[in-house]
Scaffold this active site. Structure first.
Site, mmCIF file in Angstrom:
data_model
loop_
_atom_site.group_PDB
_atom_site.id
_atom_site.type_symbol
_atom_site.label_atom_id
_atom_site.label_comp_id
_atom_site.label_asym_id
_atom_site.label_seq_id
_atom_site.Cartn_x
_atom_site.Cartn_y
_atom_site.Cartn_z
ATOM 1 N N LEU A 669 0.810 -1.220 0.000
ATOM 2 C CA LEU A 669 0.000 0.000 0.000
ATOM 3 C C LEU A 669 0.841 1.266 0.000
ATOM 4 O O LEU A 669 0.423 2.297 -0.516
ATOM 5 C CB LEU A 669 -0.944 -0.003 1.208
ATOM 6 C CG LEU A 669 -1.944 -1.165 1.230
ATOM 7 C CD1 LEU A 669 -2.749 -1.155 2.515
ATOM 8 C CD2 LEU A 669 -2.870 -1.115 0.018
ATOM 9 N N THR A 673 6.549 3.123 3.857
ATOM 10 C CA THR A 673 6.245 2.580 5.185
ATOM 11 C C THR A 673 6.391 1.064 5.186
ATOM 12 O O THR A 673 6.794 0.475 6.185
ATOM 13 C CB THR A 673 4.840 2.994 5.656
ATOM 14 O OG1 THR A 673 3.880 2.570 4.696
ATOM 15 C CG2 THR A 673 4.741 4.492 5.845
ATOM 16 N N GLU A 743 4.817 -7.894 11.397
ATOM 17 C CA GLU A 743 5.608 -8.931 12.055
ATOM 18 C C GLU A 743 6.306 -9.881 11.080
ATOM 19 O O GLU A 743 7.145 -10.682 11.471
ATOM 20 C CB GLU A 743 4.707 -9.707 13.022
ATOM 21 C CG GLU A 743 4.370 -8.838 14.216
ATOM 22 C CD GLU A 743 3.106 -9.247 14.963
ATOM 23 O OE1 GLU A 743 3.233 -9.760 16.060
ATOM 24 O OE2 GLU A 743 1.989 -9.033 14.446
HETATM 25 MO MO1 MOS Z 1 1.938 -8.054 17.793
HETATM 26 S S1 MOS Z 1 3.227 -9.118 19.025
HETATM 27 O O1 MOS Z 1 0.637 -9.196 17.812
HETATM 28 O O2 MOS Z 1 1.654 -6.573 18.644
#
Ligand code: MOS
Length: 783
Positions: A669, A673, A743
């Site tokens: 997107l 970032t 993540e």
């Molecule tokens: Mo993430 S560890 O699910 O903020």
């Protein structure tokens, strides 16, 4: 089992409620999977653009006020005393000296704290933000080493800190469970986190024994603590039964619900504001400090600011638990997996439920003839462990992706080739088809760009002076997630400006920027005419920023709200409008108005539509559709991580010299970032690989390195050039075609480093962090 049923029943209730609301508010709204989100497919220059963060300028100019910087009239400063035993009771706590210390207004202990209702942990009640169900300063019990036992309120922070030093509680200690080995010896329980963490397909042990080649090893990962740059902080004020909370949180709505529950007031009477968060990573949640600040403030009738010290963050805020994982893979001589076993043990606190789900990657990444995946748990007297930077995946990929590298060595097959030979047709455990899966592509693109062909397959072949040089590769994987509860409000003014309101959280990852881009793209407005309001629990939506899912959760809500807005505008158009008679799916936003998709000459500006219907603005609010996409598809992001290290033959020190992440995470997107998110994830992974470790003294249950001087995280000199590439192939079943990516970069990174260390030295490190002592110890006499 009843807990799972309970949680599932509540989740389904929540889903149904959200779905009904969505359908009622926007019958033509984009539904996941029914057809791709139009934004996933055609782009107007805004989606994907490398736009700088809209919150950047105010932060770098110091204009952004964080929770610890909100000045309130008559505000008091808090200091918190932590227990020094892991279990027992407070026998005596004389507060007289502290109370008569200069500037002190109140010393709160379990004897005089306001009575509070105990919170349900979020695993039992999905509204809650609490990690555990420990009563907060309500009794004399000590439940972990570091538990808050007193709060001092004073006119200045220095006065509060000084008075705190005058408190000397006497404890009656009781035997505590603080040894992982002892707890294991007493027996383990299968972990249960929204379902049992156990999968068995076929007889994996038998298949392992029968396999032509196998590896079978144990990998250990330590406790790790949250170290966001911004300390956990809260500034609170009561007005009668109304509570205003300036917090730093990734769980706005859930914090409001929890504080209302604890203080027995209505949810609407608590407002949590959190426009700026200096890093979350799973740790910026509800812990005791917000409750203590609100309780102390209520007791004295004045606003209170409570900032945890860096040590305080270690005492009060849980981090990642330790794990010991077995990975065993049995393979045919061509490399095909006949058995995949990933089992092990993780510790939890006594009052929470977070069995670090390290088997998640093995549930989706590879095909195998038989599986045994299982997370067992033991309980220790320690602060509640919690979500932390890729919970499950970050540590699970260390073990799994190291084991695959070990197997590749045994089979003499290139580790990329070995992985590709075990690509699954469908998700192995669930049997669902993948919504999108570009694993081959990320390995191919990554290998080319990194120069994988220059790697010497035999370890220890490249040496420059004292430095042994090697390359390693690993796969990463993180699920696409979209929690229910997303909602959004859009207000469009007749001057062509739009305001979007979401109860979302911006922790520095780009939420505000990306949603402004997406709304501008949907409406056909320039970015400068769109403003996103967030960080306020009174705004629509109850979505926490965890699991890298906020973009999808609010993105889906914004899609629904946008559809509702277009529908409303089309109802307003006059009979002589070029848009008259068109439906929602037949128009799109362009040049500050709507245009017919089939005939671009049919168009009308928002200004014209609103002016002609004599309105200055229109407002719509909609909930996100049910996350039904999960019923039909296995949805994951994928990564190939490439690492080059040099390892000193003298000291065993590892330095990462080059790193590349090649990602398949749907439509990107915002290129800027996104690159920062992925690069940041990789940097966290490098920290987990080489330096991060909470030193928990098993004799006392005390964390002994509760500071950034003794708990090491990467600094600039530790971070090599990191190259980030992606496929930008849209997931047709996700809003905007995009996956959350916060993540993803962490996963697989630790194994890529371990595999590079092996290639450089011939030493296999199966224990994180891979510090120099471990690298040297593998063979007596050094490298
Ligand atoms: Mo993430 S560890 O699910 O903020």
């Amino acid at each position: 089992m009843s807990l799972i049923k309970d949680v599932k029943a509540k989740a389904v209730d929540g889903l149904l409620a959200a779905g009904k609301k969505a359908i009622a508010s926007a019958p033509d709204a984009w539904m996941p999977g029914a057809h791709p989100d139009p934004l996933a497919e055609h782009r107007n220059g805004l989606v994907g653009a490398a736009i700088s963060r809209v919150d950047g300028p105010e932060k770098v100019q110091g204009l952004a006020r964080f929770a610890a910087e909100i000045p309130l009239e008559g505000m008091l400063y808090a200091a918190v005393l932590f227990s020094t035993i892991p279990r027992g009771r407070i026998a005596a706590l004389d507060t007289s000296a502290a109370r008569s210390s200069p500037g002190v207004v109140f010393v709160m202990t379990h004897e005089n704290a306001p009575r509070l209702k105990t919170l349900p942990p979020f695993t039992k009640n999905l509204h809650s933000a609490a990690a555990d169900d420990v009563p907060v300063m309500q009794d004399d019990r000590i439940r972990w080493n570091g538990q808050p036992v007193a709060v001092v309120l004073a006119e200045t922070q220095e006065q509060a800190d000084h008075a705190l030093s005058l408190l000397h509680p006497a404890y009656e200690p009781e035997p505590a469970s603080t040894s992982f080995a002892d707890a294991r010896a007493r027996g383990v329980e299968v972990g249960n986190f929204m379902g049992l963490l156990k999968d068995e397909v076929g007889d994996a042990e038998a298949a392992l024994s029968a396999a032509a080649v196998h590896v079978d090893a144990v990998y250990s990962t330590p406790r790790q603590n949250h170290n966001a740059l911004e300390l956990h902080a809260v500034t609170v004020a009561w007005d009668g039964d109304e509570l205003l909370v300036h917090d730093a949180t990734q769980k706005l709505a859930h914090t409001a619900w929890s504080l209302a529950h604890a203080f027995d007031v209505k949810r609407e009477q608590v407002r949590v504001l959190s426009p700026y968060v200096g890093g979350g990573f799973g740790g910026k949640s509800l812990w005791q400090h917000q409750i203590l600040a609100a309780a102390a403030s209520r007791a004295v009738g004045r606003p209170v600011r409570l900032v945890l010290s860096r040590e305080g963050v270690y005492r009060v805020v849980g981090g990642r638990t330790l794990t010991e994982q077995r990975v065993a893979i049995g393979a045919a001589s061509d490399g095909r997996f006949e058995a995949l076993i990933h089992t092990g043990v993780a510790a939890m606190g006594q009052h929470n439920n977070m069995p670090e789900p390290f088997i998640n990657p093995a549930r989706s990444m590879y095909a195998a003839g038989a599986f045994h995946l299982e997370v067992d748990t033991v309980r220790l007297d320690m602060v509640a462990n919690t979500f932390m930077r890729g919970p499950g995946e970050a540590m699970g990929t260390f073990a799994l992706e190291s084991a695959i590298d070990e197997l590749a060595v045994k089979l003499k097959i290139d580790p990329i080739e070995l992985r590709l030979r075990n690509e699954p047709e469908r998700e192995p455990i669930s049997g669902l088809p993948f919504s999108t899966r570009q694993v081959k592509r990320v390995f191919k693109d990554g290998a080319e760009r990194f120069g994988w062909q220059h790697r010497h397959p035999t370890p220890g072949q490249r040496r420059e002076g004292e430095w042994l040089i090697g390359m390693g590769v690993a796969a990463g994987s993180y699920p696409y997630t979209r929690m229910p509860g997303g909602a959004a409000r859009i207000t469009l003014r007749n001057d062509g400006h739009a305001r979007v309101e979401i109860g979302g959280q911006e922790m520095g990852m780009g939420t505000a920027t990306v949603h402004a881009q997406v709304v501008a793209a949907r409406l056909g407005l320039p970015m400068s005419q769109v403003v996103v309001h967030y960080g306020d629990s009174s705004l629509p939506g109850t979505v926490m920023a965890v699991g890298s899912q906020q973009t999808a959760a609010f993105g889906a809500a914004i899609a629904s709200a946008h559809s509702a807005l277009v529908q409303k505008l089309l109802k307003l158009v006059k009979a002589d409008s070029p848009l008259h008679g068109l439906g929602v799916g037949e128009v799109e936003g362009l040049d500050e108005g709507l245009v017919a998709i089939g005939d671009r000459s049919r168009r009308e500006t928002y200004r014209s539509i609103l002016t002609q219907s004599e309105r200055s603005e229109v407002t719509v609010e909609a909930a996100a559709p049910l996350p039904l996409e999960f019923l039909h598809w296995a949805m994951h992001s994928h990564a190939a991580l490439f690492c080059e290290v040099k390892v000193s033959a003298v000291t065993g020190e590892t330095r990462v010299t080059r790193f590349l992440g090649s990602f398949d995470c749907g439509r990107i997107l915002n290129a800027k970032t996104a690159a920062s998110q992925l690069r940041g994830g990789i940097i966290m992974g490098l920290g987990l690989a080489l330096m991060e470790e909470t030193q928990f003294d098993e004799r006392t249950g005390r964390i002994v390195n509760a500071s950034l001087s003794e708990y090491h995280v990467p600094v600039h000199l530790d971070v090599p050039p990191i190259d980030v590439i992606w496929t930008d192939i849209a997931d047709p079943h996700a809003p905007m075609g995009a996956h959350g990516i916060g993540e993803l970069g962490i996963t697989g990174t630790t194994a890529a480093v371990a595999n590079a260390i092996y290639n450089a030295t011939g030493r296999r490190c199966r224990s994180l962090p891979m510090t120099l002592d471990k690298v040297l110890d593998k063979v007596p006499g050094g490298l």
